[in-house]
Design an enzyme around this catalytic site. Structure first.
Site, PDB file in Angstrom:
ATOM      1  N   ARG A  34       6.680   3.260  55.317  1.00 52.85           N
ATOM      2  CA  ARG A  34       5.790   4.026  54.436  1.00 52.85           C
ATOM      3  C   ARG A  34       5.202   5.244  55.135  1.00 52.85           C
ATOM      4  NH1 ARG A  34       3.002  -1.049  51.210  1.00 52.85           N
ATOM      5  NH2 ARG A  34       4.398  -0.904  49.431  1.00 52.85           N
ATOM      6  N   LYS A 198       4.999 -15.310  44.437  1.00 54.78           N
ATOM      7  CA  LYS A 198       4.015 -15.437  43.349  1.00 54.78           C
ATOM      8  C   LYS A 198       4.649 -15.317  41.968  1.00 54.78           C
ATOM      9  CE  LYS A 198       1.169 -12.887  46.399  1.00 54.78           C
ATOM     10  NZ  LYS A 198       1.882 -11.640  46.589  1.00 54.78           N
ATOM     11  N   GLY A 351       7.839  -3.249  49.785  1.00 48.35           N
ATOM     12  CA  GLY A 351       7.211  -4.459  50.310  1.00 48.35           C
ATOM     13  C   GLY A 351       8.140  -5.268  51.189  1.00 48.35           C
ATOM     14  N   GLY A 375       5.411  -3.397  43.479  1.00 50.60           N
ATOM     15  CA  GLY A 375       4.871  -3.562  42.116  1.00 50.60           C
ATOM     16  C   GLY A 375       5.090  -2.312  41.281  1.00 50.60           C
TER      17      GLY A 375
HETATM   18  P1  AMP Z   1       5.507 -11.925  47.244  1.00 56.29           P
HETATM   19  O1  AMP Z   1       4.295 -11.284  47.843  1.00 56.29           O
HETATM   20  O2  AMP Z   1       5.229 -12.705  46.007  1.00 56.29           O
HETATM   21  O3  AMP Z   1       6.677 -10.957  47.080  1.00 56.29           O
HETATM   22  O4  AMP Z   1       5.992 -13.010  48.298  1.00 56.29           O
HETATM   23  C1  AMP Z   1       6.532 -12.676  49.560  1.00 56.29           C
HETATM   24  C2  AMP Z   1       6.465 -13.900  50.429  1.00 56.29           C
HETATM   25  O5  AMP Z   1       7.161 -14.958  49.799  1.00 56.29           O
HETATM   26  C3  AMP Z   1       7.102 -13.745  51.790  1.00 56.29           C
HETATM   27  O6  AMP Z   1       6.087 -13.699  52.753  1.00 56.29           O
HETATM   28  C4  AMP Z   1       7.974 -14.993  51.937  1.00 56.29           C
HETATM   29  O7  AMP Z   1       7.783 -15.659  53.172  1.00 56.29           O
HETATM   30  C5  AMP Z   1       7.488 -15.878  50.808  1.00 56.29           C
HETATM   31  N1  AMP Z   1       8.504 -16.827  50.350  1.00 56.29           N
HETATM   32  C6  AMP Z   1       9.760 -16.569  49.979  1.00 56.29           C
HETATM   33  N2  AMP Z   1      10.409 -17.703  49.684  1.00 56.29           N
HETATM   34  C7  AMP Z   1       9.548 -18.709  49.858  1.00 56.29           C
HETATM   35  C8  AMP Z   1       9.642 -20.130  49.717  1.00 56.29           C
HETATM   36  N3  AMP Z   1      10.774 -20.718  49.339  1.00 56.29           N
HETATM   37  N4  AMP Z   1       8.552 -20.859  49.982  1.00 56.29           N
HETATM   38  C9  AMP Z   1       7.414 -20.249  50.375  1.00 56.29           C
HETATM   39  N5  AMP Z   1       7.254 -18.928  50.525  1.00 56.29           N
HETATM   40  C10 AMP Z   1       8.316 -18.159  50.272  1.00 56.29           C
END
Ligand code: AMP
Length: 395
Positions: A34, A198, A351, A375
């Site tokens: 970034r 999430k 991200g 996002g």
């Molecule tokens: P987000 O901010 O929703 O895009 O989530 C990103 C995070 O999701 C990363 O830090 C990953 O480590 C986590 N992640 C991806 N797959 C899994 C999983 N199977 N279980 C737990 N965390 C996960």
């Protein structure tokens, strides 16, 4: 949208909103994508002889100004090296003081984390307006170049654009032109890959993308709520039961529209969330009750890679597993490699997916575009009006 081509910055004092929200590892910037992405605009402002340039940016989600973990100090240091020129870090006390003199702080400055002031993200527009007045006070022109924040209604993104002649910088110009081409006329088949943790945050996006995409791939932590909705036992994997009925809705919609949703068919499961934990590969119907899925398995990697290969446009947002831990990074790596090896038009949402690509050391030129906004890019692709772009308008 007004761009740098249609605003005069020569001899002007310029307030520049940037997205410098970079990840850190043990206090060290782990992905400076970034920061690098801001350089074309910054260099152009310098070349066009802007009198002074103050960069406004945020880092993380600080709850108070005393939380020095979120200071922009390391970013100021990095900017000085990249620009090869001094950059002054300015505190809010100094910048918002009655007797503040912009000329006294050097030509290029960086305002300390704008989220140290809670008015930045306030839901109350009068509070945001108060802060934006303080921000705008010393400046002639506002340049908005933080693509990662244009989907947010925040003082330094939206309100300030109403107070000064405004334009977008070169990064936003580039990002929006890439996403416009996909939004208006994607080459088909068009596949969207979603991952990350999430599910609740991403469901609205998934639903809207069902209207435009030909196939949706869902991996990462968010896949388990989908798998659970299909009746699979997912043990101790991430599960968002509150989103379950929404997830079912989403799957029904996909079926009605004839858009396939590809889910993992096998997994890497582990006993604990750690590098040293016991782990194994299982089919999706074999997850034991005390195991958690932390990555997609090898059969899924092939299934997803084949879909990527068949697609003409592929947009990817969110890791397929806990890629930060080496034993669970293979799924995310496989997607990154499949995207790097296809002839289709490939876009990496910002991200974590962008950070993963850089962590794996894959040549960035093998992707059509690596976005700085996670996002924001998804909301743009949904066809939503983004407040930070609407605020710039045509004026
Ligand atoms: P987000 O901010 O929703 O895009 O989530 C990103 C995070 O999701 C990363 O830090 C990953 O480590 C986590 N992640 C991806 N797959 C899994 C999983 N199977 N279980 C737990 N965390 C996960």
């Amino acid at each position: 949208m007004r761009t740098l081509d249609s605003i005069d910055v020569t001899n002007k004092s310029v307030l520049l909103r940037a997205d410098l929200n970079v990840p850190f590892n043990d206090g060290v910037i782990s992905d400076e994508g970034r920061i690098l992405a801001l350089l074309p605009t910054l260099n152009e402002l310098i070349q066009k002889n802007a009198k002074s340039i103050m960069i406004v940016a945020h880092l993380g989600r600080p709850t108070s100004a005393s939380d020095t973990r979120f200071s922009l100090h390391p970013i100021q240091k990095r900017l000085e090296v990249l620009l090869n020129t001094p950059v002054t870090l300015v505190s809010h006390e100094e910048a918002f003081a009655q007797n503040f003199n912009l000329n006294s702080i050097g030509r290029i400055s960086l305002l300390e984390n704008i989220r140290f002031d809670s008015r930045e993200t306030s839901k109350d527009p009068t509070k945001r307006m108060e802060l934006s007045r303080l921000l705008a006070a010393q400046f002639d022109v506002f340049i908005s170049d933080g693509f990662g924040v244009v989907h947010r209604k925040q003082a330094s993104v939206t309100e300030v654009a109403n107070l000064l002649p405004s334009a977008v910088g070169r990064l936003i110009e580039k990002e929006t032109s890439v996403f416009d081409s996909i939004l208006n006329k994607p080459n088909r088949p068009y596949t969207v890959i979603m991952g990350g943790a999430k599910v609740a945050d991403k469901l609205a996006v998934v639903k809207r993308l069902l209207n435009v995409a030909d196939c949706l791939i869902i991996g990462g932590g968010m896949a388990y709520t989908f798998l659970h909705a299909k009746g699979f036992e997912v043990g101790r994997s991430l599960l968002d039961l509150e989103s379950l009925s929404d997830v079912k809705d989403c799957m029904d919609q996909a079926q009605d529209r004839g858009v396939p949703i590809l889910l993992p068919i096998d997994l890497v499961v582990a006993k604990e969330f750690s590098v040293t934990t016991e782990s194994k590969i299982v089919d999706i119907d074999q997850v034991g009750s005390d195991w958690m899925g932390l990555d997609i398995g090898p059969k899924t990697r092939i299934l997803f890679a084949e879909q990527i290969q068949k697609s003409a446009t592929i947009v990817w947002n969110g890791p397929m597993g806990v890629f930060e831990l080496d034993p669970f990074s293979a799924g995310t790596l496989a997607i990154a490699q499949a995207m790097a090896n296809t002839d289709g038009f490939t876009v990496i949402g910002g991200g974590d997916s962008a950070a993963a690509v850089r962590k794996f050391g894959i040549d960035e030129t093998r992707f059509s575009h690596i976005s700085t906004g996670g996002g924001a890019s998804l909301e743009y692709l949904e066809g939503k009006e983004l407040p930070g772009l609407a605020a710039i308008g045509e004026k």
